[in-house]
Design an enzyme around this catalytic site. Structure first.
Site, short mmCIF file in Angstrom:
data_model
loop_
_atom_site.label_atom_id
_atom_site.label_comp_id
_atom_site.label_asym_id
_atom_site.label_seq_id
_atom_site.Cartn_x
_atom_site.Cartn_y
_atom_site.Cartn_z
CB CYS A 73 -0.92 0.13 1.25
SG CYS A 73 -1.95 1.38 1.35
CD GLU A 408 -23.54 -9.14 22.04
OE1 GLU A 408 -23.20 -8.25 22.29
OE2 GLU A 408 -22.74 -10.11 21.77
CB CYS A 509 -10.02 -9.67 20.09
SG CYS A 509 -10.91 -8.73 21.13
#
Length: 645
Positions: A73, A408, A509
Site C-alpha cells: 500500500c 449478548e 482478541c
C-alpha cells in the site's frame, strides 16, 4: 546520556513493541520508532523524550533488515491501519506468536515448559491481502479542499485519502468513487467534526465473500423529525426513480417488492433496519440507479448519526434499496489436518449494517473450528456461549451439542442470532439479551426458579420448552467465551467457576486481558491445556487466540501418602474439611478459594504431603501458585479451626 526533542539518533532495531513500533537501545536508553522493522539500522528524529526512553520518527533506513519488504500500500506509513506491512509475513507470524506467549508468561504467570507443551503454531493465511469483508471510510476534505474518503492517520482524525485498501475487499474503490462523484455533483457536504455541520460522515461497505453480495451504508448527519428526510420539498416517491433508465426501473421496483419496501411507508425488519420510502440525500434516485448496476449489489441503506461522538453508527438505519441485509456462508474446517480442509458442514448468516461479524471470513472458519474442536462435544453437552454476537460460534457448536445458550448485550445481534438459527434449521440454540456478567449470575443464583424475563430475555424462551433444564443451565458441560478487548468481568469469571463446567473455551482478541483472566481461572480450579493463536488481521499488530481449560478435580490429581500408624485420631487433619475452610473464607473475606489453594497452603505448613497437584503433561512443569491474599485467608481459617498455631 540525556536525549532531547528534535535530536537525531542512529539506532539498530532489536525488537517490536505491542503497537508494531521498532525498539532499539543506546547505552541502556530505549527508543520507540514507528515504521522501523526489527533488524533495521535507522536514522530517527526524537519527538518526545523522558529520562529512560524516547519516541522518535523514522527519517531514513540506513541498513534495511533482511525481514523488511516493500509495503503493498502506498499510504502504509501515513494510514493508521497496517502497522507492520513493511515486515515479511513470516516474521509477522513469529512476532504475533511471541506476543501471545510473552503475555501469558508476564501477566498470566505461566512458565516456558508448560507453554512449550500446550501451545500449537499460529494459524496464518496463504494470501494475507484483500481479506476484509467490512470497511468504514470517513469522508472529508484534504488540505487542498478536495473531497476524499479514506482512513484516519494513526492516533488522529486526519483523513488520509485511500480508496483502494490493500487489505480491503476488491471492488470497494468502485463504490467509493460513485458516491464521492455523486456528492460533488449534488453539492452534498461531508460532515465537519468541529462545527457539526455537513451531511455525509462515513461510508460503510460489506461484502459476502462466499455469496458475492455487497452492502453500502451511508452514515449521515440529519436532524430527527417528520420533515427531516425531504430534500428541497420532494418526497422520496417523487425522487426515487429520477435518473433511473426505463430498463432499470422495473428491476428496481421488483427488488423493492421482494425486500418488502415498495409501496410501504416504513417497515421494521428483525435487525431493526427500517425499509422506507423517504429521501435522505439530494439525487438519491440517481445514486441508487448507479449503485444498483454494480455486480453483487444487494443492499443500500442510510444510517442517521446526529451525535457529537466517535461512534460510527447511530441508532436509526433505513434500507432504501434492495434487502436490509446481505447473506454469507462459513464452513466448518478440520483443524487437525494439513491445509485445514472443509468438512462439508456450512452455516448461512444474514448480516445487517450493525451486525458484529468477523471481518476475515477465511480465518473465521479456522478460528471457530478450533473453538469447536477444543469444546470436545459429543452431541449431549449443555453449552453457554457468552458474548455470542449474531450467534456465529453458537451455531457452529450447535450441530455437536445437546443445548446451546447464547448471551449478548446488543438486542439487534440477538434478533439476528435467532433469525440465523431458524435459517439454518437449528432448534437446540436459545439466545438471551443482556450483559454476560449480569445474565450469567442471575441464571446461576435463581436455580430451579429461573425465569427468562428476569434474565434479560423474552418471557417464554425457556419456560415450558421441552429439553430445557435448570440443571443444564446452572451447571453446563462447556462454557465458551468470546469477550471484547477488555476481557471478562470478574463477576462473570466467578460465576463461570461456580457453574463448574468440565471445559472452558476462551476466544480472545487481546492476549493481555486473556492472560489476566486465565490467571484467575487457573487459580480457581482450572488448568490450561491448549493455546493457539490465529492471525485474523495480517499486516496489523492484532491477533486472536483460542485456549482450552479443563476442570481440575482434586480426587483426580492429588496424591497423598499417609502412614496410618502415625495418625492420631485428634490430629490437625481432622479438624476442618476443605468445604468448611472454603465456607469460612467466603464468609469472612468475601472470595472463593479452591481445593487446590487449600492443598497448597497445607503443604506449606507440612500438614499433607502432595506430589505435583495439578500436574501437567510436562513432568517438571510448574503450576500457578496460590495468590498471597488467599494464602493469608486460608491460614486464618486454619488457625480458626486450630489446625496451625
Amino acid at each position: 546520556m540525556a536525549y532531547s526533542k528534535n535530536q537525531m539518533v542512529e539506532v539498530t532495531i532489536k525488537d517490536i513493541g505491542v503497537d508494531g513500533e521498532g525498539i532499539g537501545h543506546i547505552d541502556g536508553y530505549t527508543f520507540f520508532i514507528k515504521d522501523a522493522v526489527i533488524g533495521d539500522t535507522v536514522s530517527a528524529k526524537i519527538m518526545k523524550s523522558t529520562k529512560s526512553y524516547a519516541y522518535a520518527r523514522l527519517e531514513k533506513v540506513i541498513m534495511p533488515s533482511p525481514f523488511r519488504v516493500s509495503p503493498k500500500c502506498g499510504i502504509a506509513r501515513s494510514c493508521g491501519g497496517c502497522q507492520i506491512q513493511a515486515l515479511s509475513y513470516k516474521k509477522q507470524l513469529e512476532y504475533k506468536q511471541n506476543k501471545v506467549r510473552n503475555n501469558l508468561k508476564r501477566i498470566g504467570g505461566f512458565d516456558d515448559k508448560l507453554l512449550d507443551w500446550i501451545t500449537d503454531g499460529i494459524v496464518g493465511m496463504d494470501e494475507p491481502w484483500n481479506y476484509r469483508n467490512k470497511a468504514v471510510y470517513p469522508v472529508g476534505y484534504d488540505k487542498e479542499g478536495k473531497l476524499i474518503a479514506g482512513f484516519y492517520a494513526g492516533h488522529t482524525h486526519n483523513i488520509v485519502a485511500g480508496e483502494e485498501c490493500a487489505i480491503g475487499a476488491k471492488g470497494d474503490k468502485e463504490v467509493l468513487d460513485i458516491i464521492l462523484e455523486h456528492m460533488r455533483k449534488n453539492k452534498i457536504e461531508p460532515y465537519n467534526e468541529e462545527t457539526g455541520e455537513g451531511i455525509v460522515r462515513h461510508i460503510l461497505l460489506r461484502k459476502g465473500f462466499a455469496s458475492g453480495e455487497r452492502m453500502v451504508c451511508i452514515v449521515i448527519n440529519r436532524r430527527s423529525g417528520a420533515d427531516a428526510y425531504r430534500v428541497k420539498g420532494k418526497s422520496f416517491e417523487q425522487g426515487r426513480y429520477k435518473g433511473i433508465p426505463q430498463s432499470s426501473k422495473e428491476k428496481y421496483r421488483k427488488e423493492q417488492e421482494i425486500s418488502g419496501g415498495y409501496g410501504m411507508a416504513e417497515k421494521a425488519t428483525d435487525s431493526r433496519v427500517w425499509i422506507t420510502e423517504k429521501e435522505f440525500i439530494e439525487g438519491q434516485g440517481e445514486l441508487l440507479a448507479v449503485l444498483s448496476r454494480i455486480e453483487g449489489m444487494t443492499s443500500v441503506s442510510i444510517n442517521i448519526n446526529n451525535e457529537n461522538t466517535n461512534v460510527i453508527l447511530g441508532k436509526e438505519t433505513y434500507c432504501i434499496w434492495g434487502k436490509p441485509y446481505i447473506t454469507d456462508t462459513i464452513q466448518v474446517r478440520d483443524m487437525t489436518k494439513p491445509g485445514c480442509p472443509v468438512t462439508g458442514r456450512k452455516l448461512e448468516f444474514h448480516i445487517s449494517p450493525q451486525s458484529f461479524y468477523q471481518v476475515n471470513p477465511v480465518q473465521t472458519e479456522k478460528l471457530y473450528s478450533l473453538a469447536l474442536g477444543y469444546a470436545g462435544l459429543t452431541g449431549k453437552e449443555a453449552v453457554w456461549d457468552l458474548y455470542c454476537g449474531i450467534g456465529t460460534i453458537s451455531l457452529f457448536l450447535a450441530g455437536n451439542a445437546g443445548k446451546i445458550y447464547g448471551v449478548e448485550v446488543v438486542p439487534q445481534a440477538i434478533e439476528d442470532a435467532r433469525d440465523n438459527a431458524r435459517r439454518n434449521g437449528i432448534e437446540n440454540a436459545k439466545f438471551f439479551v443482556g450483559k454476560a456478567e449480569e445474565v450469567l449470575p442471575q441464571f446461576y443464583s435463581m436455580g430451579d426458579g429461573i425465569r427468562s424475563d428476569r434474565a434479560g430475555a423474552s418471557a417464554g424462551d425457556i419456560s415450558g420448552n421441552a429439553g430445557d433444564s435448570a440443571g443444564d443451565m446452572r451447571h453446563p458441560d462447556v462454557i465458551v467465551v468470546d469477550p471484547p478487548r477488555k476481557g471478562c468481568d470478574e463477576e462473570c469469571l466467578r460465576t463461570m467457576v461456580s457453574m463448574s463446567p468440565e471445559r472452558i473455551v476462551y476466544v480472545s482478541c487481546d492476549s493481555a486481558t486473556l492472560a489476566r483472566d486465565l490467571r484467575f481461572l487457573t487459580t480457581n480450579g482450572y488448568k490450561l491445556v491448549k493455546v493457539r493463536a490465529v492471525d485474523m488481521f495480517p499486516n496489523t499488530v492484532h491477533v486472536e487466540t483460542v485456549v482450552c481449560l479443563s476442570q481440575q478435580k482434586p480426587d483426580d490429581h492429588i496424591e497423598i501418602e499417609i502412614n496410618l500408624d502415625e495418625i492420631d485420631a485428634t490430629s490437625t487433619e481432622t479438624k476442618a474439611t476443605y468445604k468448611e475452610i472454603q465456607d469460612w473464607v467466603q464468609e469472612k473475606y468475601g472470595f472463593h478459594v479452591t481445593n487446590l489453594n487449600i492443598a497448597q497452603v497445607k503443604q506449606i505448613h507440612g500438614i499433607i504431603e502432595r506430589e505435583n497437584y495439578n500436574k501437567a503433561k510436562s513432568a517438571d512443569s510448574k503450576q500457578p501458585g496460590c495468590p498471597e491474599e488467599k494464602v493469608k485467608a486460608i491460614e486464618d481459617a486454619m488457625r480458626h479451626f486450630q489446625m496451625i498455631d
